[in-house]
Design a protein around this motif. Structure first.
Motif, PDB file in Angstrom:
ATOM      1  N   GLU A  85     -61.916  21.716   2.171  1.00  0.00           N
ATOM      2  CA  GLU A  85     -62.145  22.694   1.208  1.00  0.00           C
ATOM      3  C   GLU A  85     -62.759  24.100   1.826  1.00  0.00           C
ATOM      4  O   GLU A  85     -62.537  25.091   1.465  1.00  0.00           O
ATOM      5  CB  GLU A  85     -63.122  22.221   0.012  1.00  0.00           C
ATOM      6  CG  GLU A  85     -62.304  21.312  -0.830  1.00  0.00           C
ATOM      7  CD  GLU A  85     -63.139  20.574  -1.913  1.00  0.00           C
ATOM      8  OE1 GLU A  85     -64.490  20.634  -1.860  1.00  0.00           O
ATOM      9  OE2 GLU A  85     -62.772  19.429  -2.597  1.00  0.00           O
ATOM     10  N   CYS A  86     -63.575  23.733   2.814  1.00  0.00           N
ATOM     11  CA  CYS A  86     -64.532  24.749   3.380  1.00  0.00           C
ATOM     12  C   CYS A  86     -63.541  25.665   4.292  1.00  0.00           C
ATOM     13  O   CYS A  86     -63.654  27.088   4.398  1.00  0.00           O
ATOM     14  CB  CYS A  86     -65.695  24.085   4.253  1.00  0.00           C
ATOM     15  SG  CYS A  86     -67.116  23.644   3.619  1.00  0.00           S
ATOM     16  N   ASN A  88     -60.333  25.886   3.768  1.00  0.00           N
ATOM     17  CA  ASN A  88     -59.417  26.952   2.901  1.00  0.00           C
ATOM     18  C   ASN A  88     -60.103  28.041   2.345  1.00  0.00           C
ATOM     19  O   ASN A  88     -59.680  29.054   2.225  1.00  0.00           O
ATOM     20  CB  ASN A  88     -58.921  26.115   1.800  1.00  0.00           C
ATOM     21  CG  ASN A  88     -58.086  24.713   2.198  1.00  0.00           C
ATOM     22  OD1 ASN A  88     -57.118  25.005   3.165  1.00  0.00           O
ATOM     23  ND2 ASN A  88     -57.792  23.828   1.388  1.00  0.00           N
ATOM     24  N   LYS A  89     -61.498  27.872   2.099  1.00  0.00           N
ATOM     25  CA  LYS A  89     -62.234  28.892   1.526  1.00  0.00           C
ATOM     26  C   LYS A  89     -62.174  29.871   2.659  1.00  0.00           C
ATOM     27  O   LYS A  89     -62.249  31.280   2.560  1.00  0.00           O
ATOM     28  CB  LYS A  89     -63.591  28.526   1.092  1.00  0.00           C
ATOM     29  CG  LYS A  89     -63.604  27.783   0.087  1.00  0.00           C
ATOM     30  CD  LYS A  89     -64.899  27.337  -0.750  1.00  0.00           C
ATOM     31  CE  LYS A  89     -64.975  26.696  -1.937  1.00  0.00           C
ATOM     32  NZ  LYS A  89     -66.292  26.187  -2.261  1.00  0.00           N
ATOM     33  N   MET A  90     -62.613  29.420   4.049  1.00  0.00           N
ATOM     34  CA  MET A  90     -62.651  30.247   5.106  1.00  0.00           C
ATOM     35  C   MET A  90     -61.358  31.177   5.444  1.00  0.00           C
ATOM     36  O   MET A  90     -61.216  32.465   5.683  1.00  0.00           O
ATOM     37  CB  MET A  90     -63.143  29.666   6.193  1.00  0.00           C
ATOM     38  CG  MET A  90     -64.560  29.236   6.445  1.00  0.00           C
ATOM     39  SD  MET A  90     -65.051  28.218   7.720  1.00  0.00           S
ATOM     40  CE  MET A  90     -65.006  29.374   9.154  1.00  0.00           C
ATOM     41  N   HIS A  91     -60.138  30.363   5.377  1.00  0.00           N
ATOM     42  CA  HIS A  91     -59.006  31.125   5.519  1.00  0.00           C
ATOM     43  C   HIS A  91     -58.772  32.145   4.390  1.00  0.00           C
ATOM     44  O   HIS A  91     -58.140  33.246   4.628  1.00  0.00           O
ATOM     45  CB  HIS A  91     -57.560  29.978   5.429  1.00  0.00           C
ATOM     46  CG  HIS A  91     -57.825  28.864   6.737  1.00  0.00           C
ATOM     47  ND1 HIS A  91     -57.308  27.800   6.782  1.00  0.00           N
ATOM     48  CD2 HIS A  91     -58.541  29.238   7.779  1.00  0.00           C
ATOM     49  CE1 HIS A  91     -57.484  27.276   7.765  1.00  0.00           C
ATOM     50  NE2 HIS A  91     -58.163  28.161   8.573  1.00  0.00           N
ATOM     51  N   GLN A  92     -59.145  31.729   3.303  1.00  0.00           N
ATOM     52  CA  GLN A  92     -58.919  33.036   2.436  1.00  0.00           C
ATOM     53  C   GLN A  92     -59.775  34.259   2.467  1.00  0.00           C
ATOM     54  O   GLN A  92     -59.383  35.314   2.261  1.00  0.00           O
ATOM     55  CB  GLN A  92     -59.174  32.201   0.599  1.00  0.00           C
ATOM     56  CG  GLN A  92     -58.360  31.328   0.222  1.00  0.00           C
ATOM     57  CD  GLN A  92     -59.162  30.630  -1.135  1.00  0.00           C
ATOM     58  OE1 GLN A  92     -60.143  30.845  -1.425  1.00  0.00           O
ATOM     59  NE2 GLN A  92     -58.347  29.716  -1.762  1.00  0.00           N
ATOM     60  N   VAL A  93     -60.850  33.984   2.986  1.00  0.00           N
ATOM     61  CA  VAL A  93     -61.697  34.959   3.452  1.00  0.00           C
ATOM     62  C   VAL A  93     -61.075  35.908   4.544  1.00  0.00           C
ATOM     63  O   VAL A  93     -61.114  37.272   4.544  1.00  0.00           O
ATOM     64  CB  VAL A  93     -62.998  34.766   3.763  1.00  0.00           C
ATOM     65  CG1 VAL A  93     -63.855  35.857   4.312  1.00  0.00           C
ATOM     66  CG2 VAL A  93     -63.768  34.180   2.495  1.00  0.00           C
TER      67      VAL A  93
END
Length: 176
Positions: A85-86, A88-93
């Protein structure tokens, strides 16, 4: 809890087996072979129960270990889930396009700086280059300067010093 109950059951059976063995001996001494035989059969049956109990305890312990290992696996899986999950959030940023843009800008800036360095390095004239070389040679010579070696020969004999006046004996003789 079941394991503990089975252990207690084992202890009771073991104590009972000892009593029955002692009782069988007593019956044989008293000449009651049939009763002793029946008692030994009962003892044999209880020994088999004791073996089964030991197997059940082993199975329970194995099951407890499997449960504990499964709990550890669940914690690992939960940790992996949180890690994903972390990520994925970093990839979104930060998208691939953003990273490529930053790398491109960095390469452009490095190239620009290299061009500036070349221009500055190329702006020196022949005279400047010669002055730089002379200064370099002067610095090198300063580092290599050694004290001068005396040109006159060293005396072969060192004059002796009089302990009275700290003068050489030759001076004392010529002064008198």
């Amino acid at each position: 809890q079941q394991r503990d109950k089975l252990r207690q059951y084992q202890k009771r059976l073991s104590l009972g087996l000892e009593r029955e063995r002692a009782l069988a001996r007593q019956l044989l001494r008293d000449g009651k072979k049939e009763k002793a035989m029946l008692l030994l059969k009962k003892k044999r049956y209880q020994e088999q129960l004791l073996d089964k109990t030991e197997n059940q305890i082993s199975n329970l312990e194995r099951m407890v270990q499997d449960i504990e290992f499964t709990q550890i696996e669940m914690k690992v899986i939960e940790g992996l889930k949180i890690g994903n999950e972390c990520l994925n959030k970093m990839h979104q940023v930060m998208s691939i396009e953003e990273v490529e843009r930053i790398i491109g800008e960095t390469q452009d800036a490095v190239e620009y700086q290299r061009q500036i360095d070349e221009l500055l390095a190329g702006s020196l004239t022949e005279e400047d280059e010669d002055a730089i070389l002379e200064e370099l040679n002067a610095i090198t010579q300063e580092q290599l300067e050694l004290p001068e070696v005396p040109s006159e020969p060293l005396p072969e004999k060192v004059p002796e010093v009089s302990p009275i006046k700290n003068r050489p004996k030759a001076e004392l003789v010529s002064a008198s």
